[in-house]
Scaffold this motif. Structure first.
Motif, short mmCIF file in Angstrom:
data_model
loop_
_atom_site.label_atom_id
_atom_site.label_comp_id
_atom_site.label_asym_id
_atom_site.label_seq_id
_atom_site.Cartn_x
_atom_site.Cartn_y
_atom_site.Cartn_z
N PHE A 85 0.87 -1.19 0.00
CA PHE A 85 0.00 0.00 0.00
C PHE A 85 0.90 1.22 0.00
CE2 PHE A 85 -1.46 3.50 2.65
CZ PHE A 85 -2.70 3.81 2.13
N TYR A 86 0.43 2.30 -0.67
CA TYR A 86 1.06 3.60 -0.45
C TYR A 86 -0.02 4.66 -0.28
CZ TYR A 86 0.24 6.17 -4.84
OH TYR A 86 -0.34 6.86 -5.87
N GLY A 87 0.28 5.69 0.48
CA GLY A 87 -0.70 6.75 0.65
C GLY A 87 -0.32 7.71 1.76
N GLY A 88 -1.23 8.63 2.02
CA GLY A 88 -1.02 9.66 3.02
C GLY A 88 -1.69 9.38 4.34
N PHE A 89 -2.19 8.15 4.53
CA PHE A 89 -2.81 7.73 5.79
C PHE A 89 -3.95 8.66 6.19
CE2 PHE A 89 1.10 5.48 5.61
CZ PHE A 89 0.95 4.32 6.36
N ILE A 90 -4.71 9.11 5.19
CA ILE A 90 -5.86 9.97 5.45
C ILE A 90 -7.08 9.10 5.71
CG2 ILE A 90 -4.93 11.92 4.15
CD1 ILE A 90 -6.58 11.08 1.76
N PRO A 91 -8.14 9.65 6.31
CA PRO A 91 -9.29 8.83 6.72
C PRO A 91 -9.88 7.96 5.62
CG PRO A 91 -9.43 10.98 7.75
CD PRO A 91 -8.27 11.04 6.80
N LEU A 92 -10.03 8.50 4.40
CA LEU A 92 -10.69 7.72 3.35
C LEU A 92 -9.89 6.47 2.99
CD1 LEU A 92 -9.60 7.86 0.11
CD2 LEU A 92 -10.02 10.27 0.50
N ILE A 99 3.82 2.21 2.44
CA ILE A 99 4.63 3.36 2.06
C ILE A 99 3.86 4.64 2.37
CG2 ILE A 99 5.63 4.61 0.10
CD1 ILE A 99 6.10 1.91 -1.24
N GLY A 100 4.56 5.64 2.89
CA GLY A 100 3.96 6.95 3.12
C GLY A 100 3.90 7.32 4.58
N ASP A 101 3.35 8.49 4.84
CA ASP A 101 3.05 8.94 6.19
C ASP A 101 1.93 9.96 6.09
OD1 ASP A 101 4.17 11.37 5.33
OD2 ASP A 101 6.11 10.94 6.21
N GLY A 102 1.54 10.56 7.22
CA GLY A 102 0.46 11.55 7.15
C GLY A 102 -0.46 11.50 8.34
N PHE A 103 -1.72 11.85 8.10
CA PHE A 103 -2.70 12.17 9.14
C PHE A 103 -2.79 11.11 10.24
CE2 PHE A 103 -7.16 12.47 10.66
CZ PHE A 103 -7.12 13.75 11.16
N LYS A 146 10.52 7.62 -7.35
CA LYS A 146 10.91 6.30 -6.86
C LYS A 146 9.71 5.41 -6.57
CE LYS A 146 15.44 6.79 -6.62
NZ LYS A 146 16.38 5.91 -7.37
N LEU A 147 8.52 5.99 -6.69
CA LEU A 147 7.31 5.28 -6.28
C LEU A 147 7.05 4.03 -7.12
CD1 LEU A 147 4.92 5.24 -4.35
CD2 LEU A 147 3.70 6.77 -5.92
#
Length: 346
Positions: free
Chosen positions: A171-178, A202-206, A233-234
């Protein structure tokens, strides 16, 4: 045709980058830019001059607050790409604003005024289009669906390279609610006895720290967090996944979007598991080019096992998804669609 990109926007943001790259591939199209991050919002003579030289003005994602002034100043045909509803995001997705609060009303007005003032509103899904119509009374005839798509020059498949006795669900993303990354951790807990299955996020965030702590609380040794990866690099990182995980959020927004990652995964020829949601079904077909799941940890775990244990199905789903996206939703197709909308508007 000269199309001016104006407002306070990030040209490198995925949705905007795809549109820019796609338009640059269209013969007879020239692009100009008046970005408030580089030029003064209040330099009216310079902004008016840029508008005057354009045939059509395009306001990219998240420029809600800029539509009214640019439309008033330019008098030119204006296309607005909200991408999201600020009201939906603040009130129902992040839940930072009370539904009946002054801030909720302020965000409601930002959505309604910006979309009302634009000559054409592009929406990433039919689900979003319907929401804009039902919630803000934006006429359906002034809206058009323009999927997010993917720059297929940047995302190309490559053979999976990792130990053969390991199966990676990524998985990759911004760890946002959706995105519902908590549900991925719950699925990893269910599959912990399957020591050959590893989850790579992958990623970080909310919600990153909360999700990371949840994995720690469960004592999961089958989950790794790689942190943020640069755009260039993604594709390399995702190409190391055996299968890809989409979104599993329980928010209204999760049902209305087809996120960037779904298009990226498909362009990299990966079999995808994601929540069964209305927007996803606008493009994808369950069991053919994607695997849709009920939004429970057990159901997601079962779908992961299904793809792991059936390499023929996994390859077929990946191939069908790849063919669909690289032919029908690449950046050149998206750019051509927007160009044709601009021609029609003129």
């Amino acid at each position: 045709m000269n199309i001016l990109f104006a407002g306070d926007f990030e040209p490198g943001y995925n949705r905007t980058k795809i549109i820019i790259d796609g338009l640059r591939a269209q013969p007879g199209v020239t692009l100009s830019f008046y970005n408030y991050k580089e030029k003064s919002k209040w330099n009216f003579p310079a902004l008016r001059k840029a508008c005057k030289a354009a045939d059509v003005i395009f306001l990219p994602s998240f420029t809600h607050q800029d539509v009214l002034m640019i439309k008033w100043l330019s008098g030119k045909p204006l296309i607005f790409d909200p991408l999201i509803s600020r009201y939906m995001s603040k009130v129902f997705d992040y839940k930072k604003v009370g539904k009946y609060s002054p801030r909720a009303f302020k965000n409601y007005l930002k959505d309604k005024i910006s979309m009302s003032m634009a000559d054409l509103v592009v929406c990433d899904t039919h689900a979003h289009l319907q929401y804009f119509h039902d919630t803000f009374n934006i006429p359906e005839h002034k809206m058009h669906v323009l999927p997010v798509g993917v720059n297929t020059d940047d995302f190309k498949p490559a053979p999976v390279q990792h130990p053969q006795n390991t199966f990676i669900a990524g998985f990759y993303g911004g760890f946002i609610p959706l995105q519902g990354t908590r549900m991925i951790i719950e699925a990893a807990k269910v599959l912990q006895p399957h020591t050959d299955i590893q989850f790579r996020l992958i990623g970080d965030g909310f919600e990153f720290k909360k999700v990371q702590q949840l994995a720690k609380d469960y004592g999961l040794d089958n989950v790794s967090f790689l942190g943020w990866v640069n755009y260039n690099k993604l594709a390399e990182e995702v190409n190391a996944f055996d299968i890809c995980l989409g979104i599993f959020g329980e928010t209204m927004k999760a049902d209305a979007v087809i996120p960037n990652k779904i298009f990226h995964y498909a362009a990299l020829q990966k079999a995808i598991i994601t929540k069964n949601a209305p927007a996803i079904r606008e493009i994808f077909e369950d069991g053919r080019d994607i695997i849709l799941s009920e939004n429970t940890a057990t159901a997601i775990a079962e779908k992961i096992l299904l793809l792991k244990n059936d390499p023929v199905l996994r390859a077929a789903v990946a191939e069908q998804g790849y063919r669909k996206i690289v032919t029908g939703y690449n950046h050149k197709v998206i750019g051509k669609s927007l160009y044709e909308l601009a021609v029609r508007l003129l």
